[in-house]
Design an enzyme around this catalytic site. Structure first.
Site, PDB file in Angstrom:
ATOM      1  N   ASP A   9      25.778  47.221  26.778  1.00 23.09           N
ATOM      2  CA  ASP A   9      25.151  47.028  25.470  1.00 23.09           C
ATOM      3  C   ASP A   9      25.881  46.009  24.605  1.00 23.09           C
ATOM      4  OD1 ASP A   9      22.939  48.970  25.523  1.00 23.09           O
ATOM      5  OD2 ASP A   9      24.587  50.380  25.872  1.00 23.09           O
ATOM      6  N   LYS A 210      44.352  40.360  21.232  1.00 27.32           N
ATOM      7  CA  LYS A 210      44.499  40.567  22.677  1.00 27.32           C
ATOM      8  C   LYS A 210      45.958  40.526  23.049  1.00 27.32           C
ATOM      9  CE  LYS A 210      41.873  37.048  23.784  1.00 27.32           C
ATOM     10  NZ  LYS A 210      41.289  36.001  24.648  1.00 27.32           N
ATOM     11  N   ASP A 235      37.521  34.061  31.876  1.00 25.86           N
ATOM     12  CA  ASP A 235      37.744  33.157  33.009  1.00 25.86           C
ATOM     13  C   ASP A 235      39.142  33.329  33.616  1.00 25.86           C
ATOM     14  OD1 ASP A 235      39.124  31.962  30.836  1.00 25.86           O
ATOM     15  OD2 ASP A 235      39.027  30.009  31.844  1.00 25.86           O
TER      16      ASP A 235
END
Lengths: 294, 294
Positions: A9, A210, A235
């Protein structure tokens, strides 16, 4: 593969290598994002860059021809303000900022009072016998991010707050060793400013960007989603995918950035995403095929 | 106790709390040092302060009425230059200094070429699209100490050397969280500048000041002594005495600084010096008593 479109979602995107490469948008991305939005998916673009606010970051997207709302961007500057909100930081207290305007703008939007930041960029210490630098005992949090105008005044001010103000929080936007001020070389990153204050305060910061979990929890709470309903798209195996897996998310590697298929499939690789594709734009074909099949 | 005078050939002194307290010399110290010298003992005064060279530090001693030779002072600025000498650092290479004049002066005395230091204190980065900061590929070592003019230019220059120059050494004078620029408060110390470069380089430095072992080995080698012929004299259990014990030295705690006898003798204390005395000046009485007995 169509399970990705059915079961997920919310998509969290690392941008470089997924949405753009350097200054160039990757083929098919605007259409893919439009398709995901039309399916009702939540999109979150994450960046550890704290020098801009979410509103400031919108300009980068617009400049590349992408239409993105500030609320879809999750910068570490926003994460810092969201963290203070999440821990119910007392709004009668102040925040001392070692960092740039992005952090200040996000603190303003959440209604937190702050000092420091670019305004302290030209300050110098003046030493005379017996001199003590005054600092505000009302500072209850120090937020540290990348700061190209770092100086000893700011380091000492923040150190005094961290060492001498009881309960003062120590919040780091990120610990990135390097950042990309220009594409021509790697530049000392936010980890440098945070490292300086770790060295003087002998304290460990709470990291909100992060790869800390705060951001994921904050996004899951905001949308009321379980972790596996959220997909991390990146990536890089050892940062993006590992971050997603550690956080219990669904993970998707795209090969449009630094990781090659050989690396992913080699026996040495121990980090396995739930799925991978040549580029995020492959989702367009998956959707078409699903439509034909149905 | 007279064993201390008989068996020890070299005394290493922490200064604050042993030789002086703040700006005041401790009673009886000049006479005690004269006596030790007359017995042929080697004296070494250690300081993690890297802002001054050994010659620069002599002035502090002279100002307090103590006569000390530069060779008797072991500052962390000297330690950095001695370390480069000990590892045969190639004199055709350069040293980039994040720090103050003390480090530069010691490098000059050992014949090492250096750049950076105070001369880079006012430099700023200029950013334009595609800009890369140039750095000298001949820099083979970065030496980092306390630097009140720390800035992003220096951090980025040092980071480039550490990340991009093959084999570039990373030398830290010390990791002290705080230092005493003035007596009125604690100031962010050399650990702050080192921490910044740890954060951006993701490397661990070689530390040459206290509590690293390099200094002890360097002193032992210089005088041709075994470790137990050297006595560390300090006023702190968890730094000075622990440092001496870890290094295999004889250790002596003096109560003229921060440690009280109750603390030393309490069951909670696990750090036990070989001997302790109210002040270093007690050695005068021990010598007299030994003379009478003999």
């Amino acid at each position: 593969m169509s399970a990705l479109l059915n079961d997920v979602d919310c998509f969290i995107f690392d941008c470089d290598g997924v949405i753009w490469r350097g200054e160039c948008l990757i083929d098919g991305i605007p259409e893919t994002l439009d398709m995901l939005r039309s399916m009702g998916k939540k999109l979150v673009f994450v960046t550890n860059n704290s020098t801009k606010s979410r509103a400031g970051y919108v300009k980068k997207f617009t400049g590349l021809g992408l239409s993105v709302k500030p609320e879809e961007i999750y910068s570490s500057s926003y994460a810092a303000a969201a963290y203070l909100e999440a821990v119910n930081f007392d709004k009668n207290k102040k925040v001392y900022v070692v960092g740039e305007v992005g952090i200040q703008e996000e603190l303003d939007l959440k209604g937190f009072t702050h000092t420091g930041g670019p305004e302290d960029g030209d300050k110098k210490i003046q030493l005379s016998k017996g001199y003590a630098m005054p600092h505000d005992p009302e500072v209850g949090a120090v937020v540290v991010g990348f700061d190209r105008n770092i100086n000893y005044y700011k380091l000492q001010y923040a150190t005094l707050c961290l060492r001498e103000n009881p309960g003062c929080l120590f919040v780091a936007t990120n610990l990135d060793a390097v950042t990309h001020l220009t594409d021509a070389q790697e530049w000392a990153g936010g980890g440098s400013m945070v490292g300086a204050l770790k060295g003087s305060s002998q304290r460990e910061p709470t990291v909100v960007g992060k790869p800390a979990d705060f951001m994921l929890q904050n996004i899951a709470d905001q949308f009321g989603l379980e972790r596996n309903q959220i997909c991390m798209v990146g990536d890089r195996l050892d940062t993006d995918i590992l971050f997603g897996k550690n956080g219990g998310l669904t993970t998707c590697l795209v090969l449009s950035g630094v990781t090659r298929e050989e690396t992913l499939l080699s026996p040495e690789n121990t980090i396995h995403p739930d799925c991978y594709m040549s580029s995020l734009a492959e989702l367009l074909k998956i959707k078409e095929k699903a439509a034909v099949t149905a």
